[in-house]
Design a protein around this motif. Structure first.
Motif, mmCIF file in Angstrom:
data_model
loop_
_atom_site.group_PDB
_atom_site.id
_atom_site.type_symbol
_atom_site.label_atom_id
_atom_site.label_comp_id
_atom_site.label_asym_id
_atom_site.label_seq_id
_atom_site.Cartn_x
_atom_site.Cartn_y
_atom_site.Cartn_z
ATOM 1 N N VAL A 22 0.851 -1.177 0.000
ATOM 2 C CA VAL A 22 0.000 0.000 0.000
ATOM 3 C C VAL A 22 0.889 1.230 0.000
ATOM 4 O O VAL A 22 1.814 1.335 0.809
ATOM 5 N N ASP A 23 0.623 2.146 -0.924
ATOM 6 C CA ASP A 23 1.353 3.409 -1.014
ATOM 7 C C ASP A 23 0.341 4.530 -0.827
ATOM 8 O O ASP A 23 -0.390 4.877 -1.758
ATOM 9 N N GLY A 24 0.254 5.045 0.408
ATOM 10 C CA GLY A 24 -0.800 6.013 0.714
ATOM 11 C C GLY A 24 -2.129 5.285 0.704
ATOM 12 O O GLY A 24 -2.366 4.397 1.512
ATOM 13 N N ASP A 25 -2.975 5.626 -0.265
ATOM 14 C CA ASP A 25 -4.265 4.935 -0.396
ATOM 15 C C ASP A 25 -4.354 4.147 -1.701
ATOM 16 O O ASP A 25 -5.434 3.777 -2.138
ATOM 17 N N LYS A 26 -3.205 3.885 -2.325
ATOM 18 C CA LYS A 26 -3.186 3.177 -3.599
ATOM 19 C C LYS A 26 -2.381 1.876 -3.498
ATOM 20 O O LYS A 26 -1.358 1.824 -2.825
ATOM 21 N N PRO A 27 -2.847 0.837 -4.185
ATOM 22 C CA PRO A 27 -2.061 -0.399 -4.209
ATOM 23 C C PRO A 27 -0.870 -0.257 -5.153
ATOM 24 O O PRO A 27 -0.936 0.478 -6.138
ATOM 25 N N LYS A 28 0.200 -0.950 -4.835
ATOM 26 C CA LYS A 28 1.389 -1.018 -5.685
ATOM 27 C C LYS A 28 1.764 -2.493 -5.807
ATOM 28 O O LYS A 28 1.858 -3.194 -4.800
ATOM 29 N N GLN A 55 7.377 1.584 1.891
ATOM 30 C CA GLN A 55 5.932 1.353 2.000
ATOM 31 C C GLN A 55 5.635 0.331 3.103
ATOM 32 O O GLN A 55 4.699 0.517 3.884
#
Length: 135
Positions: A22-28, A55
């Motif tokens: 998770v990077d902030g509120d986005k998946p990576k 992350q």
């Protein structure tokens, strides 16, 4: 064969697997291949200088996905980042080309395993086996 060895065997067969963080509120998601079986745990290798490592420091929730040609693997839990020189040495032994890159560029290898984890071995329609791992 133990349950964790079954999971490792799928990762070995797959060779490349995918790590989601998770990077902030986005998946990576990114492809990885570095893994070591040590002390009944599967350890994954990543550079401490990479965004993925940062992350996991902020949010340790992670998932590994793999396909070995026969089964899908979903292996998810909390990444435990740990300084483990034995695991790093094993990783470099298995991947001498990576060791050379790290040494030439003065980089640090990081390792982690998943705790409070679930591994699901699946076919296209259902979970065939599910295992829980708590260390």
């Amino acid at each position: 064969m133990s349950n964790i060895e079954k999971v490792y065997e799928i990762l070995e067969k797959a060779e490349t697997f995918y790590l989601a963080t998770v990077d902030g509120d986005k998946p990576k998601v990114r492809p990885l291949g570095g893994r070591v079986f040590h002390d009944d745990k599967i350890w994954f290798t990543i550079g401490t200088y990479k965004d993925v490592y940062k992350q996991l420091e902020v949010n340790p929730n992670a998932e590994i996905a793999a396909w070995d040609g026969e089964h899908f693997l979903r292996y998810y839990g909390e990444a435990v980042l740990e300084k483990n020189e034995e695991v790093i040495a094993k990783a470099f032994e298995a991947m001498p080309e990576i060791k050379a890159v790290y040494e030439e560029n003065n980089l640090e290898m990081g390792v982690f395993y998943l705790d409070n984890a679930t591994a699901e071995i699946r076919n296209m329609m259902a979970i065939e086996e599910s295992f829980e791992f708590k260390y």
